[in-house]
Write a protein that holds these residues in place. Structure first.
Motif, PDB file in Angstrom:
ATOM      1  N   ILE A  14       0.730  -6.054  -3.700  1.00 36.85           N
ATOM      2  CA  ILE A  14      -0.752  -6.027  -3.604  1.00 36.85           C
ATOM      3  C   ILE A  14      -1.122  -7.254  -4.448  1.00 36.85           C
ATOM      4  O   ILE A  14      -2.301  -7.898  -4.084  1.00 36.85           O
ATOM      5  CB  ILE A  14      -1.392  -4.745  -4.173  1.00 36.85           C
ATOM      6  N   LEU A  15      -0.599  -7.583  -5.800  1.00 37.44           N
ATOM      7  CA  LEU A  15      -0.941  -8.724  -6.424  1.00 37.44           C
ATOM      8  C   LEU A  15      -0.821 -10.052  -5.881  1.00 37.44           C
ATOM      9  O   LEU A  15      -1.697 -10.821  -6.017  1.00 37.44           O
ATOM     10  CB  LEU A  15      -0.377  -8.378  -8.061  1.00 37.44           C
ATOM     11  N   VAL A  16       0.268 -10.075  -5.183  1.00 36.62           N
ATOM     12  CA  VAL A  16       0.443 -11.199  -4.498  1.00 36.62           C
ATOM     13  C   VAL A  16      -0.523 -11.436  -3.242  1.00 36.62           C
ATOM     14  O   VAL A  16      -1.063 -12.777  -3.060  1.00 36.62           O
ATOM     15  CB  VAL A  16       2.007 -11.503  -3.693  1.00 36.62           C
ATOM     16  N   GLY A  17      -0.819 -10.597  -2.666  1.00 37.49           N
ATOM     17  CA  GLY A  17      -1.838 -10.420  -1.799  1.00 37.49           C
ATOM     18  C   GLY A  17      -3.280 -10.680  -2.181  1.00 37.49           C
ATOM     19  O   GLY A  17      -3.829 -11.717  -1.672  1.00 37.49           O
ATOM     20  N   ALA A  18      -3.562 -10.362  -3.270  1.00 33.78           N
ATOM     21  CA  ALA A  18      -4.630 -10.510  -3.860  1.00 33.78           C
ATOM     22  C   ALA A  18      -4.728 -12.132  -4.412  1.00 33.78           C
ATOM     23  O   ALA A  18      -5.893 -12.891  -4.376  1.00 33.78           O
ATOM     24  CB  ALA A  18      -4.885  -9.786  -5.480  1.00 33.78           C
ATOM     25  N   LEU A  19      -3.689 -12.554  -5.062  1.00 33.99           N
ATOM     26  CA  LEU A  19      -3.522 -13.996  -5.376  1.00 33.99           C
ATOM     27  C   LEU A  19      -3.861 -14.797  -4.103  1.00 33.99           C
ATOM     28  O   LEU A  19      -4.459 -16.022  -4.220  1.00 33.99           O
ATOM     29  CB  LEU A  19      -2.015 -14.330  -5.896  1.00 33.99           C
ATOM     30  N   LEU A  20      -3.436 -14.502  -2.876  1.00 32.55           N
ATOM     31  CA  LEU A  20      -3.696 -15.428  -1.709  1.00 32.55           C
ATOM     32  C   LEU A  20      -5.169 -15.445  -1.319  1.00 32.55           C
ATOM     33  O   LEU A  20      -5.734 -16.165  -0.745  1.00 32.55           O
ATOM     34  CB  LEU A  20      -2.600 -14.962  -0.407  1.00 32.55           C
ATOM     35  N   LEU A  21      -5.753 -14.197  -1.779  1.00 37.27           N
ATOM     36  CA  LEU A  21      -7.132 -13.855  -1.194  1.00 37.27           C
ATOM     37  C   LEU A  21      -8.271 -14.562  -2.101  1.00 37.27           C
ATOM     38  O   LEU A  21      -9.388 -14.842  -1.946  1.00 37.27           O
ATOM     39  CB  LEU A  21      -7.387 -12.537  -1.020  1.00 37.27           C
ATOM     40  N   ILE A  22      -7.942 -14.726  -3.446  1.00 34.97           N
ATOM     41  CA  ILE A  22      -8.532 -15.132  -4.313  1.00 34.97           C
ATOM     42  C   ILE A  22      -8.922 -16.702  -4.067  1.00 34.97           C
ATOM     43  O   ILE A  22      -7.955 -17.531  -4.056  1.00 34.97           O
ATOM     44  CB  ILE A  22      -8.309 -14.846  -5.864  1.00 34.97           C
ATOM     45  N   PRO A  23     -10.009 -17.317  -4.079  1.00 38.74           N
ATOM     46  CA  PRO A  23     -10.318 -18.611  -3.801  1.00 38.74           C
ATOM     47  C   PRO A  23      -9.783 -19.547  -5.250  1.00 38.74           C
ATOM     48  O   PRO A  23      -9.672 -19.073  -6.148  1.00 38.74           O
ATOM     49  CB  PRO A  23     -11.791 -18.728  -4.030  1.00 38.74           C
ATOM     50  N   GLU A  24      -9.280 -20.496  -4.652  1.00 41.08           N
ATOM     51  CA  GLU A  24      -8.465 -21.509  -5.712  1.00 41.08           C
ATOM     52  C   GLU A  24      -9.595 -21.902  -6.999  1.00 41.08           C
ATOM     53  O   GLU A  24      -9.160 -22.131  -7.950  1.00 41.08           O
ATOM     54  CB  GLU A  24      -8.099 -22.813  -5.112  1.00 41.08           C
TER      55      GLU A  24
ATOM     56  N   ALA B 218       5.298   2.791  -7.493  1.00 42.65           N
ATOM     57  CA  ALA B 218       3.948   2.532  -7.812  1.00 42.65           C
ATOM     58  C   ALA B 218       4.024   0.861  -8.054  1.00 42.65           C
ATOM     59  O   ALA B 218       3.263   0.005  -7.812  1.00 42.65           O
ATOM     60  CB  ALA B 218       3.330   3.247  -8.570  1.00 42.65           C
ATOM     61  N   LEU B 219       4.860   0.517  -9.116  1.00 42.64           N
ATOM     62  CA  LEU B 219       4.941  -1.059  -9.770  1.00 42.64           C
ATOM     63  C   LEU B 219       5.346  -1.963  -8.754  1.00 42.64           C
ATOM     64  O   LEU B 219       4.692  -2.983  -8.548  1.00 42.64           O
ATOM     65  CB  LEU B 219       5.803  -0.923 -10.991  1.00 42.64           C
ATOM     66  N   ALA B 220       6.455  -1.569  -7.945  1.00 44.64           N
ATOM     67  CA  ALA B 220       6.932  -2.376  -6.856  1.00 44.64           C
ATOM     68  C   ALA B 220       5.747  -2.640  -5.691  1.00 44.64           C
ATOM     69  O   ALA B 220       5.422  -3.783  -5.347  1.00 44.64           O
ATOM     70  CB  ALA B 220       8.096  -1.805  -6.279  1.00 44.64           C
ATOM     71  N   GLY B 221       5.019  -1.521  -5.533  1.00 45.44           N
ATOM     72  CA  GLY B 221       3.803  -1.639  -4.417  1.00 45.44           C
ATOM     73  C   GLY B 221       2.842  -2.685  -5.097  1.00 45.44           C
ATOM     74  O   GLY B 221       2.119  -3.382  -4.158  1.00 45.44           O
ATOM     75  N   THR B 222       2.705  -2.520  -6.302  1.00 44.11           N
ATOM     76  CA  THR B 222       1.480  -3.294  -6.970  1.00 44.11           C
ATOM     77  C   THR B 222       1.941  -4.837  -7.153  1.00 44.11           C
ATOM     78  O   THR B 222       1.077  -5.635  -6.825  1.00 44.11           O
ATOM     79  CB  THR B 222       1.357  -2.710  -8.591  1.00 44.11           C
ATOM     80  N   CYS B 223       3.274  -5.216  -7.137  1.00 46.64           N
ATOM     81  CA  CYS B 223       3.477  -6.379  -7.107  1.00 46.64           C
ATOM     82  C   CYS B 223       3.230  -7.141  -5.848  1.00 46.64           C
ATOM     83  O   CYS B 223       2.695  -8.170  -5.961  1.00 46.64           O
ATOM     84  CB  CYS B 223       5.024  -6.690  -7.241  1.00 46.64           C
TER      85      CYS B 223
ATOM     86  N   ALA C 152       0.860  -1.299   0.070  1.00 52.46           N
ATOM     87  CA  ALA C 152       0.027  -0.139  -0.026  1.00 52.46           C
ATOM     88  C   ALA C 152       0.729   1.185  -0.014  1.00 52.46           C
ATOM     89  O   ALA C 152       0.572   2.054  -0.693  1.00 52.46           O
ATOM     90  CB  ALA C 152      -0.714  -0.034   1.195  1.00 52.46           C
ATOM     91  N   TYR C 153       1.990   1.216   0.819  1.00 53.25           N
ATOM     92  CA  TYR C 153       2.676   2.535   0.879  1.00 53.25           C
ATOM     93  C   TYR C 153       3.470   2.867  -0.298  1.00 53.25           C
ATOM     94  O   TYR C 153       3.220   3.995  -0.773  1.00 53.25           O
ATOM     95  CB  TYR C 153       3.437   2.618   2.199  1.00 53.25           C
ATOM     96  N   PRO C 154       4.302   1.803  -1.026  1.00 48.88           N
ATOM     97  CA  PRO C 154       4.977   2.105  -2.141  1.00 48.88           C
ATOM     98  C   PRO C 154       4.028   2.687  -3.275  1.00 48.88           C
ATOM     99  O   PRO C 154       4.557   3.196  -4.061  1.00 48.88           O
ATOM    100  CB  PRO C 154       5.615   0.985  -2.559  1.00 48.88           C
ATOM    101  N   LEU C 155       2.928   2.072  -3.351  1.00 51.18           N
ATOM    102  CA  LEU C 155       1.701   2.306  -4.298  1.00 51.18           C
ATOM    103  C   LEU C 155       1.253   3.938  -4.092  1.00 51.18           C
ATOM    104  O   LEU C 155       1.100   4.525  -5.237  1.00 51.18           O
ATOM    105  CB  LEU C 155       0.861   1.317  -4.358  1.00 51.18           C
ATOM    106  N   ALA C 156       1.209   4.159  -2.885  1.00 51.05           N
ATOM    107  CA  ALA C 156       0.568   5.449  -2.565  1.00 51.05           C
ATOM    108  C   ALA C 156       1.659   6.354  -2.760  1.00 51.05           C
ATOM    109  O   ALA C 156       1.373   7.443  -3.463  1.00 51.05           O
ATOM    110  CB  ALA C 156       0.135   5.532  -1.178  1.00 51.05           C
ATOM    111  N   VAL C 157       2.763   6.308  -2.564  1.00 47.63           N
ATOM    112  CA  VAL C 157       4.165   7.293  -2.884  1.00 47.63           C
ATOM    113  C   VAL C 157       4.182   7.293  -4.134  1.00 47.63           C
ATOM    114  O   VAL C 157       4.098   8.356  -4.846  1.00 47.63           O
ATOM    115  CB  VAL C 157       5.323   6.534  -2.480  1.00 47.63           C
ATOM    116  N   GLY C 158       4.070   6.200  -5.061  1.00 49.48           N
ATOM    117  CA  GLY C 158       4.092   6.302  -6.600  1.00 49.48           C
ATOM    118  C   GLY C 158       2.857   7.111  -7.222  1.00 49.48           C
ATOM    119  O   GLY C 158       3.211   7.579  -8.124  1.00 49.48           O
ATOM    120  N   LEU C 159       1.738   6.965  -6.531  1.00 52.82           N
ATOM    121  CA  LEU C 159       0.681   7.675  -7.172  1.00 52.82           C
ATOM    122  C   LEU C 159       0.556   9.016  -6.482  1.00 52.82           C
ATOM    123  O   LEU C 159      -0.264   9.776  -6.893  1.00 52.82           O
ATOM    124  CB  LEU C 159      -0.562   6.961  -6.735  1.00 52.82           C
TER     125      LEU C 159
END
Length: 160
Positions: free
Chosen positions: A60-70, A53-58, A28-35
């Motif tokens: 966040i995307l890993v977090g999303a992958l862990l939250l999305i049901p299999e 922003a791209l590093a923060g997005t990486c 969240a923080y690196p993305l917020a800084v980038g934006l």
């Protein structure tokens, strides 16, 4: 007795959610800084804002992958593809982007890298090799994702 290969590691749903939320928070923080939504000392930020922003997005995307049901395989494939592409783009910028890079930590690759007298050059070579591999993995993943049958999320190939 049939052997199906090594056992697949499993993580409980609760642990996956906890890890996913931790990754979301870390990004969240690196993305917020980038934006431009949060500030950072410019002297401590040695990358363009879009790279932060791209590093923060990486993360966040890993977090999303862990939250999305299999069971949501198409969505997981898409988010995974965006993650690998974002990670590859970050490595591409480090290796091939304009400007000077600052590498503060040493790495044990010096024995097999050509000695140019520059740690920046050595580090760019390592990041360049990784970038090319990640670019190829991203391309391969997107081709596989695009060619996969468009089954709706939540339905398995067995029809369930």
């Amino acid at each position: 007795m049939a052997i199906d290969g090594p056992p697949k590691p499993t993580v409980s749903r609760r642990a996956a959610i906890a890890m996913g939320l931790a990754f979301l928070a870390a990004g969240a923080y690196p993305l917020a800084v980038g934006l431009g939504l949060a500030t950072a000392r410019r002297a401590s930020l040695h990358v363009p804002l879009w790279v932060a922003a791209l590093a923060g997005t990486c993360f966040i995307l890993v977090g999303a992958l862990l939250l999305i049901p299999e069971s949501s395989s198409r969505l997981r494939g898409f988010v995974g593809g965006v993650f690998v592409t974002a990670l590859a783009s970050t490595f591409d910028w480090i290796a091939f982007g304009p400007g000077e890079r600052y590498f503060g930590a040493g790495f044990p690759a010096g024995a097999w890298l050509p000695h140019s007298g520059s740690s920046e050059t050595s580090a760019r070579i390592v990041f360049g090799l990784a970038a090319v591999v990640l670019d190829a993995v991203a391309l391969w993943g997107w081709v596989r994702w695009a060619r996969a049958p468009g089954e709706p999320d939540g339905q398995s190939k067995s029809g369930g």
